[in-house]
Design an enzyme around this catalytic site. Structure first.
Site, PDB file in Angstrom:
ATOM      1  N   CYS A   2      45.942  25.204  36.952  1.00 31.24           N
ATOM      2  CA  CYS A   2      46.880  24.253  37.557  1.00 31.24           C
ATOM      3  C   CYS A   2      46.646  24.147  39.061  1.00 31.24           C
ATOM      4  O   CYS A   2      46.261  25.110  39.711  1.00 31.24           O
ATOM      5  CB  CYS A   2      48.304  24.712  37.324  1.00 31.24           C
ATOM      6  SG  CYS A   2      48.746  24.796  35.598  1.00 31.24           S
ATOM      7  N   ARG A  27      38.566  22.254  38.282  1.00 30.36           N
ATOM      8  CA  ARG A  27      39.278  23.232  37.460  1.00 30.36           C
ATOM      9  C   ARG A  27      39.646  22.656  36.097  1.00 30.36           C
ATOM     10  O   ARG A  27      40.030  23.393  35.209  1.00 30.36           O
ATOM     11  CB  ARG A  27      40.559  23.673  38.159  1.00 30.36           C
ATOM     12  CG  ARG A  27      40.289  24.360  39.465  1.00 30.36           C
ATOM     13  CD  ARG A  27      41.599  24.618  40.181  1.00 30.36           C
ATOM     14  NE  ARG A  27      41.350  25.101  41.516  1.00 30.36           N
ATOM     15  CZ  ARG A  27      41.024  26.337  41.805  1.00 30.36           C
ATOM     16  NH1 ARG A  27      40.894  27.205  40.851  1.00 30.36           N
ATOM     17  NH2 ARG A  27      40.827  26.700  43.048  1.00 30.36           N
ATOM     18  N   TRP A  74      47.374  22.705  33.236  1.00 29.68           N
ATOM     19  CA  TRP A  74      46.792  23.225  32.001  1.00 29.68           C
ATOM     20  C   TRP A  74      47.963  23.766  31.207  1.00 29.68           C
ATOM     21  O   TRP A  74      48.630  24.678  31.648  1.00 29.68           O
ATOM     22  CB  TRP A  74      45.797  24.357  32.274  1.00 29.68           C
ATOM     23  CG  TRP A  74      44.409  23.883  32.327  1.00 29.68           C
ATOM     24  CD1 TRP A  74      43.656  23.711  33.454  1.00 29.68           C
ATOM     25  CD2 TRP A  74      43.578  23.509  31.231  1.00 29.68           C
ATOM     26  NE1 TRP A  74      42.423  23.242  33.117  1.00 29.68           N
ATOM     27  CE2 TRP A  74      42.345  23.106  31.750  1.00 29.68           C
ATOM     28  CE3 TRP A  74      43.769  23.458  29.841  1.00 29.68           C
ATOM     29  CZ2 TRP A  74      41.295  22.675  30.960  1.00 29.68           C
ATOM     30  CZ3 TRP A  74      42.730  23.020  29.040  1.00 29.68           C
ATOM     31  CH2 TRP A  74      41.514  22.639  29.611  1.00 29.68           C
ATOM     32  N   ASN A 100      53.194  26.616  39.147  1.00 25.03           N
ATOM     33  CA  ASN A 100      52.101  27.347  38.492  1.00 25.03           C
ATOM     34  C   ASN A 100      52.667  28.670  38.007  1.00 25.03           C
ATOM     35  O   ASN A 100      53.395  29.334  38.747  1.00 25.03           O
ATOM     36  CB  ASN A 100      50.980  27.661  39.487  1.00 25.03           C
ATOM     37  CG  ASN A 100      50.130  26.448  39.770  1.00 25.03           C
ATOM     38  OD1 ASN A 100      50.197  25.454  39.055  1.00 25.03           O
ATOM     39  ND2 ASN A 100      49.343  26.524  40.828  1.00 25.03           N
ATOM     40  N   GLY A 101      52.303  29.089  36.812  1.00 23.42           N
ATOM     41  CA  GLY A 101      52.792  30.366  36.299  1.00 23.42           C
ATOM     42  C   GLY A 101      53.573  30.181  35.008  1.00 23.42           C
ATOM     43  O   GLY A 101      53.577  29.092  34.426  1.00 23.42           O
ATOM     44  N   GLU A 486      32.020  49.654  32.016  1.00 23.37           N
ATOM     45  CA  GLU A 486      32.164  48.525  32.935  1.00 23.37           C
ATOM     46  C   GLU A 486      32.563  49.003  34.340  1.00 23.37           C
ATOM     47  O   GLU A 486      32.054  48.505  35.340  1.00 23.37           O
ATOM     48  CB  GLU A 486      33.194  47.532  32.364  1.00 23.37           C
ATOM     49  CG  GLU A 486      33.540  46.355  33.254  1.00 23.37           C
ATOM     50  CD  GLU A 486      32.358  45.497  33.659  1.00 23.37           C
ATOM     51  OE1 GLU A 486      31.260  45.643  33.093  1.00 23.37           O
ATOM     52  OE2 GLU A 486      32.518  44.682  34.589  1.00 23.37           O
ATOM     53  N   LYS A 490      30.379  48.274  37.669  1.00 29.93           N
ATOM     54  CA  LYS A 490      30.919  47.608  38.865  1.00 29.93           C
ATOM     55  C   LYS A 490      30.602  48.432  40.106  1.00 29.93           C
ATOM     56  O   LYS A 490      30.166  47.900  41.116  1.00 29.93           O
ATOM     57  CB  LYS A 490      32.440  47.428  38.781  1.00 29.93           C
ATOM     58  CG  LYS A 490      32.969  46.336  37.904  1.00 29.93           C
ATOM     59  CD  LYS A 490      32.759  44.927  38.400  1.00 29.93           C
ATOM     60  CE  LYS A 490      31.431  44.393  37.983  1.00 29.93           C
ATOM     61  NZ  LYS A 490      31.293  43.833  36.667  1.00 29.93           N
ATOM     62  N   GLU A 493      26.701  48.472  40.936  1.00 26.56           N
ATOM     63  CA  GLU A 493      26.023  47.252  41.367  1.00 26.56           C
ATOM     64  C   GLU A 493      26.409  46.803  42.766  1.00 26.56           C
ATOM     65  O   GLU A 493      25.604  46.181  43.445  1.00 26.56           O
ATOM     66  CB  GLU A 493      26.129  46.120  40.336  1.00 26.56           C
ATOM     67  CG  GLU A 493      27.464  45.522  40.087  1.00 26.56           C
ATOM     68  CD  GLU A 493      27.418  44.423  39.015  1.00 26.56           C
ATOM     69  OE1 GLU A 493      26.370  43.797  38.805  1.00 26.56           O
ATOM     70  OE2 GLU A 493      28.460  44.180  38.398  1.00 26.56           O
ATOM     71  N   HIS A 509      28.415  67.331  25.149  1.00 30.25           N
ATOM     72  CA  HIS A 509      27.055  67.401  24.596  1.00 30.25           C
ATOM     73  C   HIS A 509      25.982  67.209  25.667  1.00 30.25           C
ATOM     74  O   HIS A 509      24.843  66.925  25.345  1.00 30.25           O
ATOM     75  CB  HIS A 509      26.887  66.362  23.489  1.00 30.25           C
ATOM     76  CG  HIS A 509      27.831  66.573  22.340  1.00 30.25           C
ATOM     77  ND1 HIS A 509      27.728  67.641  21.475  1.00 30.25           N
ATOM     78  CD2 HIS A 509      28.927  65.887  21.951  1.00 30.25           C
ATOM     79  CE1 HIS A 509      28.701  67.587  20.579  1.00 30.25           C
ATOM     80  NE2 HIS A 509      29.450  66.528  20.854  1.00 30.25           N
ATOM     81  N   LYS A 608      23.227  36.127  40.225  1.00 28.00           N
ATOM     82  CA  LYS A 608      24.399  35.775  39.426  1.00 28.00           C
ATOM     83  C   LYS A 608      23.989  35.366  38.018  1.00 28.00           C
ATOM     84  O   LYS A 608      24.656  35.677  37.049  1.00 28.00           O
ATOM     85  CB  LYS A 608      25.174  34.645  40.119  1.00 28.00           C
ATOM     86  CG  LYS A 608      26.473  34.272  39.442  1.00 28.00           C
ATOM     87  CD  LYS A 608      27.476  35.410  39.544  1.00 28.00           C
ATOM     88  CE  LYS A 608      28.737  35.155  38.748  1.00 28.00           C
ATOM     89  NZ  LYS A 608      29.435  36.404  38.412  1.00 28.00           N
TER      90      LYS A 608
HETATM   91  C1  AGP Z   1      27.998  41.673  36.056  1.00 24.38           C
HETATM   92  O1  AGP Z   1      28.710  42.223  37.089  1.00 24.38           O
HETATM   93  C2  AGP Z   1      26.541  41.636  36.247  1.00 24.38           C
HETATM   94  N1  AGP Z   1      26.212  40.904  37.410  1.00 24.38           N
HETATM   95  C3  AGP Z   1      25.683  41.366  35.028  1.00 24.38           C
HETATM   96  O2  AGP Z   1      25.741  42.528  34.246  1.00 24.38           O
HETATM   97  C4  AGP Z   1      26.025  40.168  34.124  1.00 24.38           C
HETATM   98  O3  AGP Z   1      27.219  40.417  33.443  1.00 24.38           O
HETATM   99  C5  AGP Z   1      24.870  39.921  33.157  1.00 24.38           C
HETATM  100  O4  AGP Z   1      23.720  39.591  33.870  1.00 24.38           O
HETATM  101  C6  AGP Z   1      25.190  38.835  32.153  1.00 24.38           C
HETATM  102  O5  AGP Z   1      25.405  37.600  32.763  1.00 24.38           O
HETATM  103  P1  AGP Z   1      26.025  36.388  31.967  1.00 24.38           P
HETATM  104  O6  AGP Z   1      27.417  36.771  31.609  1.00 24.38           O
HETATM  105  O7  AGP Z   1      25.969  35.230  32.910  1.00 24.38           O
HETATM  106  O8  AGP Z   1      25.206  36.173  30.736  1.00 24.38           O
END
Ligand code: AGP
Length: 613
Positions: A2, A27, A74, A100-101, A486, A490, A493, A509, A608
């Protein structure tokens, strides 16, 4: 997602509002509307569909006025049609609101208002807001007070903008929680308000961002800020560079931080139009599925890379527990060369933010060539993974710019939950009672995420304490094991700190040999079915001299006896807990990298969208 735009000054407000809404058009829309004060009375135009429909309507039946508010919607409550489009007007025609919300207690409020004689014109939760404002005004409050009283009655996270013909010289805006922002743009003899900076940037570079629990009274020459109890607040005006990318960052230092904070909104949008809370149902039209086809599915293989793969691991548990369909997770770069055994009763489901990841696309091609049904769960609209799939669940998170994926991680967690409920319903493997329970558990998720975001200062404190570590071990079990993976991903990276995610039961183990006070252990121990096991893992790590950072549920009395380093999270139904436990770990990684002065949004060596093998 929204969008809100408002204007007060000496110019005609309609084109300013429509142009502002256009800036937010990427959006997506299901309806849009604008209200202006024209010669002392409120005029409204609303239409379903894209903004161009509203523009055509305004062309045919113009409306003019020097103060106005507009909205793009939305749908969350009620179908995306004209009746449910914002702005919403009260019974007297003197008050109008855009929002919004989600008003979480709207059913209860609606019942009370109806009992008092109020007639509702829409199915939205938002309409309760305008009737409450009207009611409090009628009992003697001014507009500002009436909005304040309304805020004390509604639950949830909100961005609200209100206008009234009874006080035609002002707009009142408020922000509670993280249902999108509220930014005020300052001009000369005119002022603006919007949910997002790009909507007003062509008019001004001076902006004030409302924090949660703040309100603003905006006239053409003045802006006053106060908290929602009415105490005046001093504010700073931020100068925004004319760099559209920087402007998009708004009040945040980095896109990653902004995107973490956008999750209340992205998760609200994820539910919008797909979940019918009244009927206890989920519908995913984009999958183009019917009962016959759903019943044929014997197996699902989720394929993805990196963060998307971790979302898939949570998805496996949900699909098996809720829909009772055997599900595997296959790393796309392996699956593409694995010569997998597939047939037409198998679904290959790719999860991808970009929809262009080379390995994921190759895995999809492998599925296609072996006759499997092909689905995708993708964010980037029009991407290859969206185009080549037989059916797609599109993530509703908007563009994700930070290389470290955050909002495009929590959205597929909800998407997988929705898919599991939808498949269970179609194939008849779930009772109506269970289905209602699972669907109603979804309603509170955006605001629980908001509560985690409000605790950012606590996360920052622990980030300061641990920022100079060289290694960290993340442990989780069951549905929170992928969140350990995950969380570790994070951290590594963006901060370049070595971090490992591990199933907690596996620690003894091998990895237990690594534990000492230089190897902090991040333990995911929310109140889920694996809680007791996690407590033993924490004890084992502490017995080896390890320093534990725990993710724990509010009210837990055992964990504070074991460690002082705690990320508290609100109590959540266990199948949805990964959405909540992810938030402090995203913030932890973000703040460590930021404190280390690293390039958070563009970490070294990463891209990305990984379009190469
Ligand atoms: C996520 O923080 C990473 N940059 C990377 O693992 C990413 O999730 C992965 O390359 C997959 O990308 P996608 O979701 O665009 O397919």
């Amino acid at each position: 997602m929204c969008g809100i735009v408002g204007y007060i000054g000496d110019r005609d407000s309609t084109p300013i509002i429509l142009n502002g809404l256009k800036r937010l058009e990427y959006r997506g829309y299901d309806s849009a509307g604008v209200a202006v004060l024209d010669n002392g009375s409120i005029e409204i135009r609303r239409d379903a569909g894209k903004l161009s429909h509203l523009e055509a309507l305004v062309n045919d039946t113009p409306l003019h006025g020097k103060i106005g508010i507009g909205h793009t919607r939305w749908a969350t409550h009620g179908e995306p049609n004209i009746r449910n489009a914002h702005p919403h007007i009260g019974s007297t025609g003197e008050f109008v609101v855009v929002h919004n919300g989600i008003v979480e207690n709207y059913l209860e409020l609606r019942e009370e208002l109806v009992a008092e004689g109020t007639v509702f014109k829409s199915e939205t939760d938002t309409e309760t807001i305008v009737h409450l404002v009207e009611k409090f005004y009628a009992s003697g409050s001014n507009l500002e007070e009436a909005v304040r009283q309304t805020l004390s009655h509604i639950r949830g996270a909100h961005g609200i903008v209100v206008m009234s013909s009874r006080e035609p010289d002002k707009i009142v805006a408020a922000r509670v929680g993280n249902a999108g922002g509220v930014v005020i743009g300052l001009g000369k003899g005119e002022n603006f308000v919007a949910s997002d900076l790009p909507a007003i940037l062509e008019h001004t570079r001076k902006a004030i961002f409302l924090e949660s629990h703040q309100m603003a009274v905006i006239t053409k020459d003045d802006v006053r800020l106060m908290d929602i109890k009415g105490t005046p607040i001093a504010f700073t005006v931020q100068k925004i560079a004319w760099d559209p990318v920087a402007a998009e960052k708004g009040e945040y230092r980095h896109f990653m931080q902004k995107e973490i904070h956008e999750q209340v909104r992205s998760l609200t949008d994820t539910l919008a139009g797909r979940v019918d809370f009244d009927k206890g149902r989920v519908v995913l039209h984009e999958l183009k599925l019917d009962v016959e086809r759903a019943k044929k599915i014997k197996r699902i293989i989720i394929t993805a890379c990196g963060t998307a793969g971790h979302a898939g691991m949570v998805g496996k548990i949900l699909l098996e527990r809720i829909a009772r369909i055997p599900t595997e997770v296959a790393i796309a770069s392996e699956f593409r060369y694995a010569d997998p055994l597939l047939d037409e009763d198998t679904v290959v489901l790719a999860i991808s933010q970009s929809g262009e990841t080379a390995d994921t696309l190759a895995a999809m091609e492998e599925g296609r060539s072996k006759g499997a049904m092909l689905w995708s769960n993708v964010n980037a609209i029009g991407s290859q993974a969206m185009r080549i799939a037989d059916g797609c669940i599109s993530m509703q998170v908007g563009p994700e710019i930070g290389v470290a994926s955050t909002k495009a991680f929590t959205a597929p967690l909800l998407d997988m939950y929705l898919l599991a409920v939808y498949l269970a319903d179609l194939s008849g493997t779930i009772s109506p009672e269970k289905r209602f329970e699972l669907v109603s558990d979804l309603a509170g998720i955006p605001s629980l995420v908001g509560q985690c975001l409000d605790r950012e200062p606590d996360v920052l404190r622990l980030a300061q304490k641990f920022k100079n570590m060289n290694h960290m071990l993340y442990l989780g079990r069951g549905i929170n094991m992928p969140i350990a993976y995950e969380g570790a991903l994070k951290l590594k990276e963006i901060s370049y700190i070595h971090a490992e995610g591990y199933p907690a039961g596996e620690m003894k183990h091998g990895p237990i040999a690594l534990i000492d006070r230089n190897m902090p252990v991040v333990a995911l121990a929310p109140k889920d079915p694996w809680y007791d096991k996690m407590i033993s893992q924490i004890e084992q790590a502490m017995a080896r001299g390890g320093e534990v950072i725990a993710v724990a549920t509010d009210g837990d009395t055992l964990i504070p006896d074991l460690t002082d380093n705690i990320f508290w999270v609100p109590e959540t139904p266990w199948m949805l807990s990964p959405v909540i436990t992810s938030i402090p770990l995203q913030l932890f990684a973000y703040h460590i990298a930021s404190l280390l002065g690293l390039d958070v949004d563009q970490p070294r060596n990463l891209a990305k969208s990984v379009t190469v093998e």
